[in-house]
Design a protein around this motif. Structure first.
Motif, PDB file in Angstrom:
ATOM      1  N   VAL A  13      -8.872   4.397   7.211  1.00 61.01           N
ATOM      2  CA  VAL A  13      -8.326   5.730   6.978  1.00 61.01           C
ATOM      3  C   VAL A  13      -7.904   5.812   5.518  1.00 61.01           C
ATOM      4  O   VAL A  13      -7.101   5.000   5.053  1.00 61.01           O
ATOM      5  CB  VAL A  13      -7.120   6.032   7.892  1.00 61.01           C
ATOM      6  CG1 VAL A  13      -6.686   7.477   7.704  1.00 61.01           C
ATOM      7  CG2 VAL A  13      -7.452   5.751   9.344  1.00 61.01           C
ATOM      8  N   SER A  14      -8.437   6.788   4.794  1.00 63.26           N
ATOM      9  CA  SER A  14      -8.163   6.924   3.369  1.00 63.26           C
ATOM     10  C   SER A  14      -7.281   8.127   3.084  1.00 63.26           C
ATOM     11  O   SER A  14      -7.278   9.111   3.843  1.00 63.26           O
ATOM     12  CB  SER A  14      -9.473   7.076   2.578  1.00 63.26           C
ATOM     13  OG  SER A  14     -10.271   5.922   2.705  1.00 63.26           O
ATOM     14  N   THR A  28       0.862   4.023  -2.969  1.00 63.54           N
ATOM     15  CA  THR A  28       0.461   5.392  -2.642  1.00 63.54           C
ATOM     16  C   THR A  28       1.511   6.393  -3.102  1.00 63.54           C
ATOM     17  O   THR A  28       1.184   7.441  -3.679  1.00 63.54           O
ATOM     18  CB  THR A  28       0.222   5.529  -1.127  1.00 63.54           C
ATOM     19  OG1 THR A  28      -0.813   4.621  -0.730  1.00 63.54           O
ATOM     20  CG2 THR A  28      -0.188   6.953  -0.767  1.00 63.54           C
ATOM     21  N   ILE A  29       2.776   6.087  -2.870  1.00 62.20           N
ATOM     22  CA  ILE A  29       3.848   6.992  -3.308  1.00 62.20           C
ATOM     23  C   ILE A  29       3.922   7.042  -4.828  1.00 62.20           C
ATOM     24  O   ILE A  29       4.096   8.120  -5.420  1.00 62.20           O
ATOM     25  CB  ILE A  29       5.191   6.556  -2.698  1.00 62.20           C
ATOM     26  CG1 ILE A  29       5.169   6.751  -1.180  1.00 62.20           C
ATOM     27  CG2 ILE A  29       6.348   7.342  -3.312  1.00 62.20           C
ATOM     28  CD1 ILE A  29       6.353   6.149  -0.452  1.00 62.20           C
ATOM     29  N   ASP A  30       3.773   5.895  -5.485  1.00 61.81           N
ATOM     30  CA  ASP A  30       3.791   5.872  -6.953  1.00 61.81           C
ATOM     31  C   ASP A  30       2.669   6.729  -7.531  1.00 61.81           C
ATOM     32  O   ASP A  30       2.852   7.414  -8.541  1.00 61.81           O
ATOM     33  CB  ASP A  30       3.648   4.436  -7.465  1.00 61.81           C
ATOM     34  CG  ASP A  30       4.893   3.602  -7.234  1.00 61.81           C
ATOM     35  OD1 ASP A  30       5.952   4.197  -6.932  1.00 61.81           O
ATOM     36  OD2 ASP A  30       4.800   2.363  -7.342  1.00 61.81           O
ATOM     37  N   ARG A  31       1.502   6.678  -6.886  1.00 58.46           N
ATOM     38  CA  ARG A  31       0.332   7.396  -7.414  1.00 58.46           C
ATOM     39  C   ARG A  31       0.319   8.865  -7.013  1.00 58.46           C
ATOM     40  O   ARG A  31      -0.027   9.743  -7.809  1.00 58.46           O
ATOM     41  CB  ARG A  31      -0.942   6.708  -6.913  1.00 58.46           C
ATOM     42  CG  ARG A  31      -2.240   7.262  -7.504  1.00 58.46           C
ATOM     43  CD  ARG A  31      -3.456   6.586  -6.908  1.00 58.46           C
ATOM     44  NE  ARG A  31      -3.615   6.900  -5.483  1.00 58.46           N
ATOM     45  CZ  ARG A  31      -3.473   6.015  -4.519  1.00 58.46           C
ATOM     46  NH1 ARG A  31      -3.176   4.763  -4.786  1.00 58.46           N
ATOM     47  NH2 ARG A  31      -3.625   6.385  -3.244  1.00 58.46           N
ATOM     48  N   PHE A  76       0.838  -1.205   0.000  1.00 56.20           N
ATOM     49  CA  PHE A  76       0.000   0.000   0.000  1.00 56.20           C
ATOM     50  C   PHE A  76       0.875   1.258   0.000  1.00 56.20           C
ATOM     51  O   PHE A  76       0.594   2.220  -0.721  1.00 56.20           O
ATOM     52  CB  PHE A  76      -0.910  -0.005   1.214  1.00 56.20           C
ATOM     53  CG  PHE A  76      -1.713   1.255   1.378  1.00 56.20           C
ATOM     54  CD1 PHE A  76      -2.825   1.487   0.599  1.00 56.20           C
ATOM     55  CD2 PHE A  76      -1.345   2.216   2.321  1.00 56.20           C
ATOM     56  CE1 PHE A  76      -3.566   2.654   0.736  1.00 56.20           C
ATOM     57  CE2 PHE A  76      -2.080   3.376   2.467  1.00 56.20           C
ATOM     58  CZ  PHE A  76      -3.190   3.593   1.673  1.00 56.20           C
ATOM     59  N   ALA A  77       1.934   1.246   0.797  1.00 51.00           N
ATOM     60  CA  ALA A  77       2.824   2.404   0.853  1.00 51.00           C
ATOM     61  C   ALA A  77       3.464   2.677  -0.503  1.00 51.00           C
ATOM     62  O   ALA A  77       3.506   3.819  -0.967  1.00 51.00           O
ATOM     63  CB  ALA A  77       3.894   2.183   1.916  1.00 51.00           C
ATOM     64  N   HIS A 110      -5.635  -3.403   3.158  1.00 57.70           N
ATOM     65  CA  HIS A 110      -5.717  -2.140   2.419  1.00 57.70           C
ATOM     66  C   HIS A 110      -6.466  -2.342   1.110  1.00 57.70           C
ATOM     67  O   HIS A 110      -6.555  -3.448   0.570  1.00 57.70           O
ATOM     68  CB  HIS A 110      -4.326  -1.578   2.125  1.00 57.70           C
ATOM     69  CG  HIS A 110      -3.513  -2.429   1.189  1.00 57.70           C
ATOM     70  ND1 HIS A 110      -3.528  -2.242  -0.176  1.00 57.70           N
ATOM     71  CD2 HIS A 110      -2.687  -3.481   1.416  1.00 57.70           C
ATOM     72  CE1 HIS A 110      -2.729  -3.138  -0.739  1.00 57.70           C
ATOM     73  NE2 HIS A 110      -2.212  -3.896   0.203  1.00 57.70           N
ATOM     74  N   GLY A 111      -7.007  -1.252   0.611  1.00 58.57           N
ATOM     75  CA  GLY A 111      -7.539  -1.192  -0.740  1.00 58.57           C
ATOM     76  C   GLY A 111      -6.615  -0.321  -1.573  1.00 58.57           C
ATOM     77  O   GLY A 111      -5.421  -0.217  -1.285  1.00 58.57           O
ATOM     78  N   GLN A 112      -7.178   0.348  -2.570  1.00 55.16           N
ATOM     79  CA  GLN A 112      -6.345   1.205  -3.411  1.00 55.16           C
ATOM     80  C   GLN A 112      -5.964   2.500  -2.704  1.00 55.16           C
ATOM     81  O   GLN A 112      -4.864   3.007  -2.882  1.00 55.16           O
ATOM     82  CB  GLN A 112      -7.072   1.519  -4.716  1.00 55.16           C
ATOM     83  CG  GLN A 112      -7.133   0.340  -5.676  1.00 55.16           C
ATOM     84  CD  GLN A 112      -7.638   0.750  -7.041  1.00 55.16           C
ATOM     85  OE1 GLN A 112      -8.423   1.678  -7.171  1.00 55.16           O
ATOM     86  NE2 GLN A 112      -7.201   0.044  -8.065  1.00 55.16           N
ATOM     87  N   VAL A 113      -6.883   3.046  -1.899  1.00 60.81           N
ATOM     88  CA  VAL A 113      -6.627   4.374  -1.334  1.00 60.81           C
ATOM     89  C   VAL A 113      -6.697   4.419   0.190  1.00 60.81           C
ATOM     90  O   VAL A 113      -6.514   5.488   0.766  1.00 60.81           O
ATOM     91  CB  VAL A 113      -7.612   5.423  -1.913  1.00 60.81           C
ATOM     92  CG1 VAL A 113      -7.440   5.544  -3.413  1.00 60.81           C
ATOM     93  CG2 VAL A 113      -9.052   5.073  -1.560  1.00 60.81           C
TER      94      VAL A 113
END
Length: 299
Positions: free
Chosen positions: A63-64, A10-13, A6-7, A46-49
């Motif tokens: 927490v999103s 998230t950084i890639d996106r 997930f980390a 986790h999900g995508q966000v």
């Protein structure tokens, strides 16, 4: 508590904004656990966000990442009040956080029997009058039209003019005046989880006001990807559309028209951005060809 996958995603996106939020996330989770008197009860998922932390008493802390697409998720849960969706116990809008009823990690995507009918029935139960303050899908109609015309003119594609015109007609005839109904906004099998209180419950809504038949197109698009290896895919998808419409008590022709618009938009999106993990090469070409074929078939 922060899953490594997930980390990275998230950084890639999100880049630097995602990295800064991740640095604060452990502290945010600790504060929310204290605020809502919760005790962790298992490993975080986790999900995508968003990150989901199981807590005692069959609940989860979600927490999103702060994003406009996540703003109205608690509003949808609050309006449904557990009818076809997980229950909302607490919300902290400033931190994009919720305390929710716990469901199982098994999704409807992993269930082989009656997937379409189960989803259609759940979709029908989620269909309620919209509360005040939610964004309206009709407000996107002008942007849809502008983007369709721009993509049709700029991109190299085989879609006939009549197919593009049919998509534009959907925007004019269905998109600009939509019902005052709460719709999920991201209704697909991975957002339907096995549960205890009911067999299946919806999660991860966007919380829009609009046409329930539009909402059905996301489910059918996901089914198209799932059924890629089927013989006579178009016949299979037409059958699934009819099954879904019957269970959801929706007009199948209305779903088909919205699906046509969605497919034309997807055909152009795929050419500009790719699909999921298919960002290029033969796999992307295969997906685009399928979307083109379906767009022509449902025009």
């Amino acid at each position: 508590m922060i899953p490594a996958a997930f980390a990275r995603a998230t950084i890639d996106r999100e880049g630097a904004a995602g990295e800064a939020w991740l640095a604060e996330l452990p502290g945010i989770i600790d504060e929310l656990l204290t605020q809502w008197d919760c005790e962790p009860d298992g490993e975080a998922a986790h999900g995508q966000v968003g990150v989901v932390v199981p807590v005692r008493d069959d609940a989860v802390l979600k927490v999103s990442f702060p994003h406009p697409g996540n703003v109205h998720e608690p509003d949808a849960f609050e309006a449904w009040d557990g009818q076809g969706a997980v229950k909302l116990y607490e919300r902290d809008d400033a931190r994009y956080a919720m305390l929710l009823e716990r469901a199982h990690p098994t999704t409807l995507m992993e269930h082989d029997e009656d997937v379409v009918v189960t989803a259609g029935d759940l979709h029908r139960r989620l269909r309620i009058p919209a509360p005040d303050g939610l964004p309206r899908m009709s407000e996107q109609a002008d942007a849809w039209e502008e983007e369709l015309r721009k993509d049709a003119a700029e991109l190299d594609h085989p879609l006939p003019a009549a197919v593009i015109d049919a998509a534009l007609a959907v925007v004019d005839e269905l998109g600009r005046d939509q019902p005052e109904i709460l719709i999920h906004g991201d209704f697909h099998p991975r957002n339907i989880l096995r549960a205890d209180r009911e067999p299946w419950l919806a999660v991860d809504p966007k919380g829009y006001v609009g046409d329930p038949a539009y909402d059905a197109t996301t489910f059918l698009r996901t089914r198209a990807a799932h059924q890629l290896g089927a013989d006579d895919l178009i016949t299979v998808l037409n059958h699934e559309l009819e099954l879904f419409a019957d269970a959801a008590e929706l007009d199948p022709e209305r779903i088909r028209r919205w699906s046509h618009l969605n497919l034309v938009q997807s055909a152009f999106w795929g050419r500009r951005h790719g699909f999921g993990r298919a960002r290029g090469g033969s796999q992307l070409d295969k997906f685009i060809a399928l979307v083109d074929e379906l767009a022509v078939s449902w025009s």
